[in-house]
Motif scaffolding. Structure first.
Motif, PDB file in Angstrom:
ATOM      1  N   GLU A 119       0.813  -1.237  -0.095  1.00  0.00           N
ATOM      2  CA  GLU A 119       0.170  -0.183  -0.007  1.00  0.00           C
ATOM      3  C   GLU A 119       0.750   1.280   0.134  1.00  0.00           C
ATOM      4  O   GLU A 119       0.313   2.287  -0.433  1.00  0.00           O
ATOM      5  CB  GLU A 119      -0.902  -0.085   1.035  1.00  0.00           C
ATOM      6  CG  GLU A 119      -2.134  -1.088   1.015  1.00  0.00           C
ATOM      7  CD  GLU A 119      -2.846  -0.684  -0.183  1.00  0.00           C
ATOM      8  OE1 GLU A 119      -3.178   0.391  -0.488  1.00  0.00           O
ATOM      9  OE2 GLU A 119      -2.855  -1.758  -0.934  1.00  0.00           O
ATOM     10  N   LYS A 120       2.069   1.176   0.678  1.00  0.00           N
ATOM     11  CA  LYS A 120       2.906   2.528   0.624  1.00  0.00           C
ATOM     12  C   LYS A 120       3.461   2.673  -0.857  1.00  0.00           C
ATOM     13  O   LYS A 120       3.510   3.943  -1.229  1.00  0.00           O
ATOM     14  CB  LYS A 120       4.277   2.153   1.422  1.00  0.00           C
ATOM     15  CG  LYS A 120       5.366   3.178   1.518  1.00  0.00           C
ATOM     16  CD  LYS A 120       4.774   4.349   2.079  1.00  0.00           C
ATOM     17  CE  LYS A 120       5.753   5.410   2.432  1.00  0.00           C
ATOM     18  NZ  LYS A 120       5.463   6.621   2.978  1.00  0.00           N
ATOM     19  N   TYR A 121       3.660   1.585  -1.796  1.00  0.00           N
ATOM     20  CA  TYR A 121       3.959   1.790  -3.093  1.00  0.00           C
ATOM     21  C   TYR A 121       2.653   2.576  -3.755  1.00  0.00           C
ATOM     22  O   TYR A 121       2.930   3.545  -4.564  1.00  0.00           O
ATOM     23  CB  TYR A 121       4.289   0.423  -3.809  1.00  0.00           C
ATOM     24  CG  TYR A 121       4.424   0.726  -5.393  1.00  0.00           C
ATOM     25  CD1 TYR A 121       5.630   0.769  -5.901  1.00  0.00           C
ATOM     26  CD2 TYR A 121       3.365   0.629  -6.090  1.00  0.00           C
ATOM     27  CE1 TYR A 121       5.657   1.187  -7.287  1.00  0.00           C
ATOM     28  CE2 TYR A 121       3.468   0.511  -7.538  1.00  0.00           C
ATOM     29  CZ  TYR A 121       4.667   1.126  -8.002  1.00  0.00           C
ATOM     30  OH  TYR A 121       4.858   1.090  -9.416  1.00  0.00           O
ATOM     31  N   TRP A 122       1.574   1.976  -3.459  1.00  0.00           N
ATOM     32  CA  TRP A 122       0.497   2.688  -4.222  1.00  0.00           C
ATOM     33  C   TRP A 122       0.138   4.145  -3.755  1.00  0.00           C
ATOM     34  O   TRP A 122      -0.514   4.875  -4.161  1.00  0.00           O
ATOM     35  CB  TRP A 122      -0.799   1.611  -4.143  1.00  0.00           C
ATOM     36  CG  TRP A 122      -0.613   0.489  -4.844  1.00  0.00           C
ATOM     37  CD1 TRP A 122      -0.679  -0.832  -4.445  1.00  0.00           C
ATOM     38  CD2 TRP A 122      -0.726   0.591  -6.453  1.00  0.00           C
ATOM     39  NE1 TRP A 122      -0.433  -1.599  -5.503  1.00  0.00           N
ATOM     40  CE2 TRP A 122      -0.318  -0.717  -6.825  1.00  0.00           C
ATOM     41  CE3 TRP A 122      -0.322   1.419  -7.381  1.00  0.00           C
ATOM     42  CZ2 TRP A 122      -0.329  -1.234  -8.024  1.00  0.00           C
ATOM     43  CZ3 TRP A 122      -0.275   1.091  -8.676  1.00  0.00           C
ATOM     44  CH2 TRP A 122      -0.289  -0.384  -8.913  1.00  0.00           C
ATOM     45  N   SER A 123       0.660   4.291  -2.510  1.00  0.00           N
ATOM     46  CA  SER A 123       0.506   5.697  -2.008  1.00  0.00           C
ATOM     47  C   SER A 123       1.200   6.733  -2.819  1.00  0.00           C
ATOM     48  O   SER A 123       0.872   8.081  -3.026  1.00  0.00           O
ATOM     49  CB  SER A 123       0.753   5.790  -0.366  1.00  0.00           C
ATOM     50  OG  SER A 123       2.166   5.818  -0.201  1.00  0.00           O
ATOM     51  N   PHE A 124       2.301   6.239  -3.394  1.00  0.00           N
ATOM     52  CA  PHE A 124       3.072   7.042  -4.295  1.00  0.00           C
ATOM     53  C   PHE A 124       2.487   7.113  -5.737  1.00  0.00           C
ATOM     54  O   PHE A 124       2.369   8.241  -6.036  1.00  0.00           O
ATOM     55  CB  PHE A 124       4.709   6.465  -4.455  1.00  0.00           C
ATOM     56  CG  PHE A 124       5.479   6.685  -3.125  1.00  0.00           C
ATOM     57  CD1 PHE A 124       5.723   7.979  -2.549  1.00  0.00           C
ATOM     58  CD2 PHE A 124       5.977   5.652  -2.462  1.00  0.00           C
ATOM     59  CE1 PHE A 124       6.405   8.016  -1.596  1.00  0.00           C
ATOM     60  CE2 PHE A 124       6.981   5.628  -1.411  1.00  0.00           C
ATOM     61  CZ  PHE A 124       6.899   6.972  -0.860  1.00  0.00           C
ATOM     62  N   TRP A 125       1.946   6.156  -6.255  1.00  0.00           N
ATOM     63  CA  TRP A 125       1.408   6.072  -7.609  1.00  0.00           C
ATOM     64  C   TRP A 125      -0.117   5.926  -7.280  1.00  0.00           C
ATOM     65  O   TRP A 125      -0.782   4.871  -7.855  1.00  0.00           O
ATOM     66  CB  TRP A 125       1.985   4.558  -7.843  1.00  0.00           C
ATOM     67  CG  TRP A 125       3.290   4.584  -8.501  1.00  0.00           C
ATOM     68  CD1 TRP A 125       4.150   4.160  -7.360  1.00  0.00           C
ATOM     69  CD2 TRP A 125       4.026   5.332  -9.551  1.00  0.00           C
ATOM     70  NE1 TRP A 125       5.493   4.459  -8.254  1.00  0.00           N
ATOM     71  CE2 TRP A 125       5.443   5.070  -9.162  1.00  0.00           C
ATOM     72  CE3 TRP A 125       3.500   5.881 -10.631  1.00  0.00           C
ATOM     73  CZ2 TRP A 125       6.227   5.673 -10.181  1.00  0.00           C
ATOM     74  CZ3 TRP A 125       4.228   6.609 -11.598  1.00  0.00           C
ATOM     75  CH2 TRP A 125       5.774   6.329 -11.478  1.00  0.00           C
ATOM     76  N   ASN A 126      -0.742   7.013  -6.597  1.00  0.00           N
ATOM     77  CA  ASN A 126      -1.936   6.942  -6.113  1.00  0.00           C
ATOM     78  C   ASN A 126      -3.015   7.363  -7.442  1.00  0.00           C
ATOM     79  O   ASN A 126      -2.395   7.821  -8.332  1.00  0.00           O
ATOM     80  CB  ASN A 126      -2.433   7.824  -4.921  1.00  0.00           C
ATOM     81  CG  ASN A 126      -1.822   9.107  -5.057  1.00  0.00           C
ATOM     82  OD1 ASN A 126      -2.189   9.885  -6.279  1.00  0.00           O
ATOM     83  ND2 ASN A 126      -0.811   9.759  -4.516  1.00  0.00           N
ATOM     84  N   ASP A 127      -4.310   7.188  -7.120  1.00  0.00           N
ATOM     85  CA  ASP A 127      -5.083   7.795  -8.205  1.00  0.00           C
ATOM     86  C   ASP A 127      -5.177   9.080  -8.609  1.00  0.00           C
ATOM     87  O   ASP A 127      -5.075   9.517  -9.883  1.00  0.00           O
ATOM     88  CB  ASP A 127      -6.608   7.396  -7.799  1.00  0.00           C
ATOM     89  CG  ASP A 127      -7.019   5.936  -7.650  1.00  0.00           C
ATOM     90  OD1 ASP A 127      -6.258   5.094  -8.229  1.00  0.00           O
ATOM     91  OD2 ASP A 127      -8.079   5.637  -7.068  1.00  0.00           O
ATOM     92  N   GLU A 128      -4.683  10.057  -7.741  1.00  0.00           N
ATOM     93  CA  GLU A 128      -4.672  11.325  -8.256  1.00  0.00           C
ATOM     94  C   GLU A 128      -3.304  11.496  -9.179  1.00  0.00           C
ATOM     95  O   GLU A 128      -3.163  12.152 -10.007  1.00  0.00           O
ATOM     96  CB  GLU A 128      -4.329  12.137  -6.826  1.00  0.00           C
ATOM     97  CG  GLU A 128      -4.046  13.889  -7.207  1.00  0.00           C
ATOM     98  CD  GLU A 128      -4.151  14.581  -6.132  1.00  0.00           C
ATOM     99  OE1 GLU A 128      -3.555  15.892  -6.068  1.00  0.00           O
ATOM    100  OE2 GLU A 128      -4.325  14.132  -4.777  1.00  0.00           O
ATOM    101  N   VAL A 129      -2.004  10.738  -8.800  1.00  0.00           N
ATOM    102  CA  VAL A 129      -0.906  10.782  -9.542  1.00  0.00           C
ATOM    103  C   VAL A 129      -1.204  10.348 -11.023  1.00  0.00           C
ATOM    104  O   VAL A 129      -0.874  11.080 -11.847  1.00  0.00           O
ATOM    105  CB  VAL A 129       0.108  10.154  -8.827  1.00  0.00           C
ATOM    106  CG1 VAL A 129       1.326   9.745  -9.695  1.00  0.00           C
ATOM    107  CG2 VAL A 129       0.617  10.872  -7.714  1.00  0.00           C
ATOM    108  N   GLN A 130      -1.900   9.124 -10.914  1.00  0.00           N
ATOM    109  CA  GLN A 130      -2.320   8.270 -12.286  1.00  0.00           C
ATOM    110  C   GLN A 130      -3.094   9.418 -13.269  1.00  0.00           C
ATOM    111  O   GLN A 130      -2.951   9.456 -14.379  1.00  0.00           O
ATOM    112  CB  GLN A 130      -2.991   7.266 -11.923  1.00  0.00           C
ATOM    113  CG  GLN A 130      -2.263   6.148 -10.957  1.00  0.00           C
ATOM    114  CD  GLN A 130      -1.207   5.500 -11.808  1.00  0.00           C
ATOM    115  OE1 GLN A 130      -0.912   5.692 -13.068  1.00  0.00           O
ATOM    116  NE2 GLN A 130      -0.297   4.792 -11.008  1.00  0.00           N
TER     117      GLN A 130
END
Length: 435
Positions: A28-39
């Motif tokens: 989940e930490k990885y996805w916190s960097f590559w989150n929906d807003e970033v995507q």
């Protein structure tokens, strides 16, 4: 984005395939960097910088028939080094390897390391009957294959700044004696290939000159000037340097600015992105604060200050393990990196480094390929294919409602073909650019 997984979909021989990339192989930490807003921001930037508005008017169209618009080529260059060309142990593996260049990629990097290209003075390994050298196939057959597949060819590299890796063993230890040899080497490559090779790394890895060994004075500037002198003006001349893991490197920007201020022809900047350590990739999956969107953009924004297009010239993403989970992690890391690089307005080209497992240089990881050692496609291959040939390609069909019609659309930059049926029932087609 689906909460549990995503699916890369692609077409092959008329059949729909999918590769599942489970979200939960990443923390989940990885996805916190590559989150929906970033995507979402990545998608917005791709829409802004990689597409253009197009308009084409057709006449004498038969109403009620379908008008098909298909993007045939992309202006953006995706490639890999082609260092193993013809060097694998079975015809099937050699074919699987070669097919990537043209099927998946529209560009290739050909090995021109002087040390192995000219192991003895005057005995240059251009032709197919040249002696074998691992990862350094004779250059003529590779260039000819790339030309047949319509690839944009990148030569790597005319001069390698690390003497022990880049120079022939017969190179003298006198910098004054070396200088005419450097110029002659540039001249020989230009004479043989002229404009057939579209782009060259003129000097590779030149920043740390204090630890490079004996080199001609001001060799980086002089080599660029010789390249400008001998190669056609259409050939793009590039520098190639630091790894993105170093962070924003202003020294590199300053070197390139200085070269240009002094009148050297530098057309683009290469920067590397190697995740050599398999456990480094695992740490990324576990949420380490490295290779994040913000850190990638910081490097690219700094490099953009030189005012040149950027080539992400050597990409390694080593799977953390040679099993399905490790391959899925590799695919997700690579997919997100390619997306953020493609979204940056200065980037014009991305080159994977070692495209087959087991095909790396000694000391480099053996599970960083797009193909297995048996020549089978890995999840990372399918993930890149989905992006390059589907997500980032434009095609559509529109019904003709009147004999004269104007198509307006926004599409990815490249060359297109429109096909329709005219009033007499004949199939017609036209090509046109979108830029």
């Amino acid at each position: 984005m689906r909460k549990g997984f995503f699916i890369a979909i692609f077409m092959m021989v008329g059949t729909l395939y999918a590769v599942e990339l489970p979200r939960d192989v990443m923390s989940e930490k990885y996805w916190s960097f590559w989150n929906d807003e970033v995507q979402a921001q990545i998608d917005a930037n791709i829409e802004k910088y990689r597409k253009a508005d197009a308009e084409i008017t057709l006449q004498n169209v038969k109403p009620g028939t379908e008008v098909a618009v298909v993007q045939e080529t992309s202006d953006f260059k995706f490639g890999a080094n082609i260092f193993l060309f013809g060097q694998l142990d079975t015809p099937e593996k050699n074919k699987a390897y070669a097919d990537m260049y043209g099927d998946l990629f529209n560009a290739a990097t050909v090995a021109f390391y002087w040390k192995t290209l000219e192991p003895e003075p005057g005995k240059i390994r251009f032709t197919a009957d040249s002696p074998y050298s691992y990862r350094r196939p004779p250059t003529d057959p590779v260039v000819e294959y790339c030309e047949r597949r319509g690839l944009d060819i990148h030569g790597h590299a005319i001069i390698y700044g690390i003497r022990v890796w880049g120079h022939p063993t017969w190179m003298p230890n006198d910098r004054k004696a070396m200088e005419p040899l450097f110029e002659n080497h540039v001249h020989q490559l230009a004479q043989r290939y002229e404009g057939r090779i579209h782009q060259w790394d003129v000097v590779n890895e030149c920043i740390d000159q204090a630890n490079r060994g004996i080199m001609p004075d001001d060799y980086t500037y002089k080599t660029f000037k010789w390249a400008e002198k001998y190669f056609p003006a259409s050939v793009r001349l590039s520098s190639n340097e630091c790894d993105m893991a170093w962070g924003p490197n202003r020294r590199y920007v300053e070197i390139v600015r200085d070269l240009r201020d002094r009148g050297a022809k530098v057309d683009l900047m290469g920067v590397q992105s190697h995740i050599f350590d398999p456990q480094g990739c695992q740490r990324i999956a576990d949420g380490a604060d490295v290779r994040t969107p913000a850190k990638n953009l910081a490097v690219l924004d700094t490099m953009s200050e030189a005012g040149l297009p950027i080539h992400i010239s050597e990409v390694t993403v080593s799977a953390p393990s040679d099993d399905e989970k490790g391959r899925q992690i590799q695919a997700i890391v690579a997919r997100n990196l390619y997306r953020i690089w493609f979204s940056h307005p200065s980037v014009v080209r991305i080159t994977w480094w070692n495209a087959m497992d087991g095909g790396a240089a000694p000391g480099e990881p053996c599970i960083s390929g797009l193909l297995t050692t048996a020549g089978e496609k890995k999840p990372v291959y399918y993930a890149l294919e989905e992006l390059i040939h589907h997500t980032w390609r434009t095609q559509f069909v529109q019904k003709a409602t009147e004999p004269d019609m104007t198509l307006k659309f926004r599409g990815f930059k490249g060359n297109y073909r429109v096909t329709w049926t005219d009033a007499e029932g004949k199939t017609q087609s036209r090509t046109f650019p979108v830029r």
